[in-house]
Design a protein around this motif. Structure first.
Motif, PDB file in Angstrom:
ATOM      1  N   VAL A 197      -7.957   0.126  -5.140  1.00  0.00           N
ATOM      2  CA  VAL A 197      -6.590  -0.173  -4.675  1.00  0.00           C
ATOM      3  C   VAL A 197      -6.600  -1.484  -3.897  1.00  0.00           C
ATOM      4  N   ARG A 198      -7.579  -1.608  -2.997  1.00  0.00           N
ATOM      5  CA  ARG A 198      -7.639  -2.816  -2.167  1.00  0.00           C
ATOM      6  C   ARG A 198      -7.904  -4.059  -3.013  1.00  0.00           C
ATOM      7  N   THR A 199      -8.817  -3.920  -3.974  1.00  0.00           N
ATOM      8  CA  THR A 199      -9.157  -5.077  -4.798  1.00  0.00           C
ATOM      9  C   THR A 199      -7.904  -5.597  -5.500  1.00  0.00           C
ATOM     10  N   TYR A 252       0.836  -1.207   0.000  1.00  0.00           N
ATOM     11  CA  TYR A 252       0.000   0.000   0.000  1.00  0.00           C
ATOM     12  C   TYR A 252       0.872   1.259   0.000  1.00  0.00           C
ATOM     13  N   ARG A 253       2.026   1.157   0.632  1.00  0.00           N
ATOM     14  CA  ARG A 253       2.946   2.297   0.651  1.00  0.00           C
ATOM     15  C   ARG A 253       3.518   2.564  -0.746  1.00  0.00           C
ATOM     16  N   VAL A 254       3.816   1.502  -1.488  1.00  0.00           N
ATOM     17  CA  VAL A 254       4.346   1.666  -2.848  1.00  0.00           C
ATOM     18  C   VAL A 254       3.300   2.370  -3.729  1.00  0.00           C
ATOM     19  N   ASN A 301     -11.842   2.567  11.010  1.00  0.00           N
ATOM     20  CA  ASN A 301     -13.161   3.123  10.703  1.00  0.00           C
ATOM     21  C   ASN A 301     -13.496   3.224   9.220  1.00  0.00           C
ATOM     22  N   ARG A 302     -12.578   2.793   8.352  1.00  0.00           N
ATOM     23  CA  ARG A 302     -12.881   2.921   6.922  1.00  0.00           C
ATOM     24  C   ARG A 302     -13.958   1.906   6.516  1.00  0.00           C
ATOM     25  N   GLU A 303     -14.563   2.202   5.373  1.00  0.00           N
ATOM     26  CA  GLU A 303     -15.646   1.354   4.900  1.00  0.00           C
ATOM     27  C   GLU A 303     -15.134   0.022   4.356  1.00  0.00           C
ATOM     28  N   GLN A 353      -3.931   8.825  14.080  1.00  0.00           N
ATOM     29  CA  GLN A 353      -4.757   9.098  12.904  1.00  0.00           C
ATOM     30  C   GLN A 353      -4.911   7.834  12.046  1.00  0.00           C
ATOM     31  N   ARG A 354      -3.792   7.106  11.880  1.00  0.00           N
ATOM     32  CA  ARG A 354      -3.861   5.881  11.072  1.00  0.00           C
ATOM     33  C   ARG A 354      -4.706   4.807  11.757  1.00  0.00           C
ATOM     34  N   ASP A 355      -4.553   4.680  13.078  1.00  0.00           N
ATOM     35  CA  ASP A 355      -5.387   3.717  13.829  1.00  0.00           C
ATOM     36  C   ASP A 355      -6.852   4.026  13.578  1.00  0.00           C
TER      37      ASP A 355
HETATM   38  O1   DC Z   1       1.883  -1.770   8.144  1.00  0.00           O
HETATM   39  P1   DC Z   1       2.137  -0.355   7.602  1.00  0.00           P
HETATM   40  O2   DC Z   1       2.156   0.699   8.672  1.00  0.00           O
HETATM   41  O3   DC Z   1       3.346  -0.277   6.735  1.00  0.00           O
HETATM   42  O4   DC Z   1       0.861  -0.081   6.684  1.00  0.00           O
HETATM   43  C1   DC Z   1       0.688   1.135   6.003  1.00  0.00           C
HETATM   44  C2   DC Z   1      -0.782   1.447   5.832  1.00  0.00           C
HETATM   45  O5   DC Z   1      -1.359   0.546   4.897  1.00  0.00           O
HETATM   46  C3   DC Z   1      -1.640   1.389   7.085  1.00  0.00           C
HETATM   47  O6   DC Z   1      -1.954   2.682   7.543  1.00  0.00           O
HETATM   48  C4   DC Z   1      -2.881   0.671   6.688  1.00  0.00           C
HETATM   49  C5   DC Z   1      -2.643   0.143   5.322  1.00  0.00           C
HETATM   50  N1   DC Z   1      -2.747  -1.314   5.214  1.00  0.00           N
HETATM   51  C6   DC Z   1      -3.986  -1.837   4.910  1.00  0.00           C
HETATM   52  O7   DC Z   1      -4.951  -1.099   4.801  1.00  0.00           O
HETATM   53  N2   DC Z   1      -4.125  -3.177   4.718  1.00  0.00           N
HETATM   54  C7   DC Z   1      -3.064  -3.996   4.829  1.00  0.00           C
HETATM   55  N3   DC Z   1      -3.227  -5.305   4.628  1.00  0.00           N
HETATM   56  C8   DC Z   1      -1.792  -3.480   5.172  1.00  0.00           C
HETATM   57  C9   DC Z   1      -1.679  -2.121   5.366  1.00  0.00           C
END
Ligand code: DC
Length: 227
Positions: A108-110, A39-41, A186-188, A179-181
Protein backbone atom coordinates in the motif's frame (compact mmCIF):
# COMPACT_ATOMS: atom_id res chain seq x y z
CA UNK A 1 18.32 21.08 -6.64
CA UNK A 2 14.59 20.85 -7.37
CA UNK A 3 12.99 23.69 -9.32
CA UNK A 4 9.50 23.42 -7.87
CA UNK A 5 8.81 24.15 -4.20
CA UNK A 6 7.72 21.24 -2.01
CA UNK A 7 6.57 21.97 1.53
CA UNK A 8 6.29 18.84 3.66
CA UNK A 9 4.10 18.86 6.77
CA UNK A 10 4.29 15.75 8.92
CA UNK A 11 3.04 15.03 12.40
CA UNK A 12 0.66 13.20 14.69
CA UNK A 13 -3.02 12.57 13.99
CA UNK A 14 -5.40 15.50 14.49
CA UNK A 15 -2.72 18.13 14.93
CA UNK A 16 -4.33 20.42 12.41
CA UNK A 17 -1.89 19.58 9.62
CA UNK A 18 -4.52 19.75 6.91
CA UNK A 19 -5.99 23.02 8.22
CA UNK A 20 -2.65 24.78 8.04
CA UNK A 21 -1.72 23.10 4.76
CA UNK A 22 -4.98 24.18 3.12
CA UNK A 23 -4.62 27.77 4.35
CA UNK A 24 -1.05 27.92 3.05
CA UNK A 25 -2.01 26.46 -0.32
CA UNK A 26 -4.65 29.14 -0.70
CA UNK A 27 -2.33 32.00 0.21
CA UNK A 28 0.57 30.75 -1.90
CA UNK A 29 -1.49 29.29 -4.78
CA UNK A 30 0.20 25.93 -4.31
CA UNK A 31 -1.47 22.55 -4.79
CA UNK A 32 -2.46 20.84 -1.55
CA UNK A 33 -2.18 17.06 -1.26
CA UNK A 34 -3.63 15.31 1.77
CA UNK A 35 -1.83 11.95 1.84
CA UNK A 36 -3.79 10.75 4.90
CA UNK A 37 -6.91 10.97 2.74
CA UNK A 38 -5.23 8.66 0.21
CA UNK A 39 -4.62 5.98 2.87
CA UNK A 40 -8.19 6.47 4.05
CA UNK A 41 -9.55 5.90 0.53
CA UNK A 42 -7.59 2.65 0.26
CA UNK A 43 -8.96 1.59 3.67
CA UNK A 44 -12.53 2.33 2.57
CA UNK A 45 -12.06 0.27 -0.57
CA UNK A 46 -10.62 -2.64 1.43
CA UNK A 47 -13.56 -2.47 3.86
CA UNK A 48 -16.18 -2.36 1.16
CA UNK A 49 -14.58 -5.21 -0.77
CA UNK A 50 -13.72 -7.33 2.26
CA UNK A 51 -10.03 -7.43 1.45
CA UNK A 52 -8.16 -9.40 4.11
CA UNK A 53 -5.08 -7.49 5.24
CA UNK A 54 -2.83 -10.57 5.02
CA UNK A 55 -3.96 -11.51 1.50
CA UNK A 56 -1.19 -9.95 -0.57
CA UNK A 57 -2.61 -11.08 -3.91
CA UNK A 58 -6.00 -9.48 -3.29
CA UNK A 59 -4.24 -6.35 -2.02
CA UNK A 60 -2.14 -6.01 -5.19
CA UNK A 61 -5.24 -6.53 -7.32
CA UNK A 62 -7.26 -4.03 -5.28
CA UNK A 63 -4.53 -1.40 -5.54
CA UNK A 64 -4.77 -1.61 -9.33
CA UNK A 65 -8.49 -0.91 -9.12
CA UNK A 66 -8.27 2.12 -6.86
CA UNK A 67 -8.11 5.51 -8.54
CA UNK A 68 -7.82 8.47 -6.20
CA UNK A 69 -8.53 12.03 -7.26
CA UNK A 70 -8.69 15.36 -5.48
CA UNK A 71 -10.91 18.24 -6.52
CA UNK A 72 -11.05 21.74 -5.07
CA UNK A 73 -14.56 23.17 -4.90
CA UNK A 74 -15.87 26.13 -2.89
CA UNK A 75 -12.94 26.14 -0.50
CA UNK A 76 -13.26 22.41 0.08
CA UNK A 77 -11.02 19.55 -0.89
CA UNK A 78 -13.11 16.72 -2.23
CA UNK A 79 -11.67 13.22 -2.40
CA UNK A 80 -12.85 10.73 -5.00
CA UNK A 81 -12.57 6.96 -5.12
CA UNK A 82 -13.12 5.85 -8.71
CA UNK A 83 -15.13 9.03 -9.39
CA UNK A 84 -17.33 8.68 -6.28
CA UNK A 85 -17.11 11.51 -3.74
CA UNK A 86 -16.05 9.78 -0.49
CA UNK A 87 -14.85 12.92 1.35
CA UNK A 88 -17.19 12.39 4.31
CA UNK A 89 -17.13 8.62 4.50
CA UNK A 90 -13.33 8.42 4.80
CA UNK A 91 -13.49 10.55 8.00
CA UNK A 92 -15.95 8.28 9.78
CA UNK A 93 -14.99 5.87 12.54
CA UNK A 94 -15.00 2.56 10.60
CA UNK A 95 -12.23 3.94 8.38
CA UNK A 96 -10.40 5.76 11.23
CA UNK A 97 -10.31 2.54 13.21
CA UNK A 98 -8.58 0.58 10.45
CA UNK A 99 -6.50 3.09 8.54
CA UNK A 100 -3.36 2.64 10.64
CA UNK A 101 -3.34 -1.09 9.92
CA UNK A 102 -3.87 -0.55 6.20
CA UNK A 103 -1.22 2.15 5.99
CA UNK A 104 1.31 -0.20 7.59
CA UNK A 105 1.13 -2.58 4.61
CA UNK A 106 4.24 -2.32 2.45
CA UNK A 107 2.47 -2.74 -0.92
CA UNK A 108 0.00 0.00 0.00
CA UNK A 109 2.77 2.40 0.98
CA UNK A 110 4.83 1.68 -2.12
CA UNK A 111 1.89 2.52 -4.38
CA UNK A 112 0.83 5.64 -2.47
CA UNK A 113 4.38 6.99 -2.30
CA UNK A 114 4.77 6.42 -6.05
CA UNK A 115 1.60 8.43 -6.73
CA UNK A 116 2.62 11.16 -4.28
CA UNK A 117 6.06 11.57 -5.83
CA UNK A 118 4.47 11.89 -9.24
CA UNK A 119 2.12 14.61 -7.98
CA UNK A 120 5.07 16.64 -6.72
CA UNK A 121 7.29 16.23 -9.73
CA UNK A 122 6.90 19.64 -11.31
CA UNK A 123 4.35 21.79 -9.47
CA UNK A 124 4.64 23.79 -6.26
CA UNK A 125 2.93 21.68 -3.63
CA UNK A 126 2.12 21.41 0.04
CA UNK A 127 1.82 17.81 1.14
CA UNK A 128 0.85 16.61 4.59
CA UNK A 129 1.20 13.17 6.13
CA UNK A 130 3.55 11.10 8.25
CA UNK A 131 6.52 10.31 5.99
CA UNK A 132 6.63 13.21 3.55
CA UNK A 133 9.86 14.78 4.81
CA UNK A 134 11.51 11.43 5.49
CA UNK A 135 10.47 9.14 2.60
CA UNK A 136 8.32 10.80 -0.07
CA UNK A 137 10.33 14.00 -0.45
CA UNK A 138 13.55 13.80 1.58
CA UNK A 139 14.70 16.73 -0.56
CA UNK A 140 11.63 18.91 0.19
CA UNK A 141 12.27 22.63 0.16
CA UNK A 142 10.92 23.02 3.69
CA UNK A 143 9.80 20.50 6.28
CA UNK A 144 7.53 21.04 9.28
CA UNK A 145 6.76 18.57 12.03
CA UNK A 146 3.52 19.27 13.89
CA UNK A 147 2.65 18.07 17.34
CA UNK A 148 0.20 18.98 20.14
CA UNK A 149 -0.97 17.70 23.51
CA UNK A 150 -3.04 14.49 22.90
CA UNK A 151 -5.94 15.75 25.07
CA UNK A 152 -6.17 18.94 23.06
CA UNK A 153 -6.03 16.98 19.80
CA UNK A 154 -8.82 14.63 20.93
CA UNK A 155 -11.03 17.54 21.92
CA UNK A 156 -10.49 19.25 18.56
CA UNK A 157 -11.38 16.09 16.61
CA UNK A 158 -14.39 15.44 18.88
CA UNK A 159 -15.81 18.91 18.24
CA UNK A 160 -15.27 18.50 14.51
CA UNK A 161 -17.14 15.20 14.33
CA UNK A 162 -19.98 16.34 16.62
CA UNK A 163 -20.45 19.39 14.40
CA UNK A 164 -20.87 17.00 11.48
CA UNK A 165 -23.60 15.17 13.41
CA UNK A 166 -21.60 12.04 14.22
CA UNK A 167 -22.44 10.03 17.31
CA UNK A 168 -19.05 9.67 19.04
CA UNK A 169 -17.66 10.09 22.54
CA UNK A 170 -14.54 11.99 23.59
CA UNK A 171 -13.14 8.79 25.15
CA UNK A 172 -13.58 6.90 21.90
CA UNK A 173 -11.76 9.62 19.97
CA UNK A 174 -8.95 9.83 22.54
CA UNK A 175 -8.33 6.10 22.46
CA UNK A 176 -8.42 6.02 18.63
CA UNK A 177 -5.84 8.83 18.53
CA UNK A 178 -3.58 7.16 21.11
CA UNK A 179 -3.78 3.90 19.21
CA UNK A 180 -2.99 5.57 15.88
CA UNK A 181 -0.06 7.52 17.39
CA UNK A 182 1.31 4.24 18.70
CA UNK A 183 0.83 2.32 15.46
CA UNK A 184 2.08 5.15 13.24
CA UNK A 185 5.28 5.61 15.26
CA UNK A 186 6.01 1.93 15.83
CA UNK A 187 5.27 0.31 12.48
CA UNK A 188 8.04 -1.26 10.48
CA UNK A 189 7.36 0.54 7.19
CA UNK A 190 8.17 4.27 7.19
CA UNK A 191 7.16 5.02 10.79
CA UNK A 192 6.17 8.54 11.76
CA UNK A 193 9.46 10.22 12.47
CA UNK A 194 10.67 13.79 12.57
CA UNK A 195 13.14 14.45 9.75
CA UNK A 196 16.41 15.76 11.16
CA UNK A 197 15.95 19.03 9.23
CA UNK A 198 12.24 19.54 10.04
CA UNK A 199 11.03 22.60 11.93
CA UNK A 200 8.89 21.64 14.94
CA UNK A 201 5.53 23.32 15.40
CA UNK A 202 3.81 22.50 18.70
CA UNK A 203 0.42 24.12 18.38
CA UNK A 204 -1.10 23.07 21.74
CA UNK A 205 -1.47 26.71 22.69
CA UNK A 206 -1.51 28.44 19.34
CA UNK A 207 -4.49 29.63 17.35
CA UNK A 208 -4.65 29.18 13.59
CA UNK A 209 -3.44 32.67 12.77
CA UNK A 210 -0.35 32.27 14.96
CA UNK A 211 0.50 28.94 13.35
CA UNK A 212 0.10 30.42 9.90
CA UNK A 213 2.39 33.34 10.70
CA UNK A 214 4.96 30.95 12.18
CA UNK A 215 5.04 28.80 9.05
CA UNK A 216 4.94 31.75 6.68
CA UNK A 217 7.94 33.31 8.40
CA UNK A 218 9.99 30.40 7.01
CA UNK A 219 8.34 30.27 3.60
CA UNK A 220 8.32 33.94 2.66
CA UNK A 221 12.10 34.31 2.38
CA UNK A 222 12.09 31.44 -0.12
CA UNK A 223 9.59 33.18 -2.33
CA UNK A 224 11.40 36.49 -2.43
CA UNK A 225 14.73 34.78 -2.98
CA UNK A 226 16.32 36.27 0.14
CA UNK A 227 17.04 34.21 3.24
O1 DC B 1 -3.77 12.32 8.53
P1 DC B 1 -4.86 11.26 8.74
O2 DC B 1 -5.30 11.13 10.17
O3 DC B 1 -6.03 11.46 7.83
O4 DC B 1 -4.15 9.90 8.33
C1 DC B 1 -4.81 8.67 8.39
C2 DC B 1 -3.83 7.54 8.67
O5 DC B 1 -3.01 7.33 7.53
C3 DC B 1 -2.90 7.73 9.85
O6 DC B 1 -3.30 6.95 10.95
C4 DC B 1 -1.56 7.30 9.37
C5 DC B 1 -1.68 7.09 7.91
N1 DC B 1 -0.79 7.92 7.11
C6 DC B 1 0.46 7.41 6.81
O7 DC B 1 0.80 6.33 7.26
N2 DC B 1 1.30 8.11 5.99
C7 DC B 1 0.93 9.30 5.49
N3 DC B 1 1.77 9.96 4.69
C8 DC B 1 -0.33 9.85 5.81
C9 DC B 1 -1.16 9.13 6.64
Amino acid sequence: MRKNIVIAIDGYSSCGKSTIAKALAEILHFIYIDTGAMYRVVTLYFLRNHIALHDSQSIEKALNNIHINFEYKNNQTLVYLNDEDVSDEIRQMPVSERVSQVSAIKAVRTEMVRQQQRMGQSKNIIMDGRDIGTVVFPDATLKFFMTADPNIRAERRYKELIKKGENVSLEEIYSNLAQRDYQDTNREESPLNKAADAIVLDNSNMDQEKQLQFVLSYIKPLLTGSS
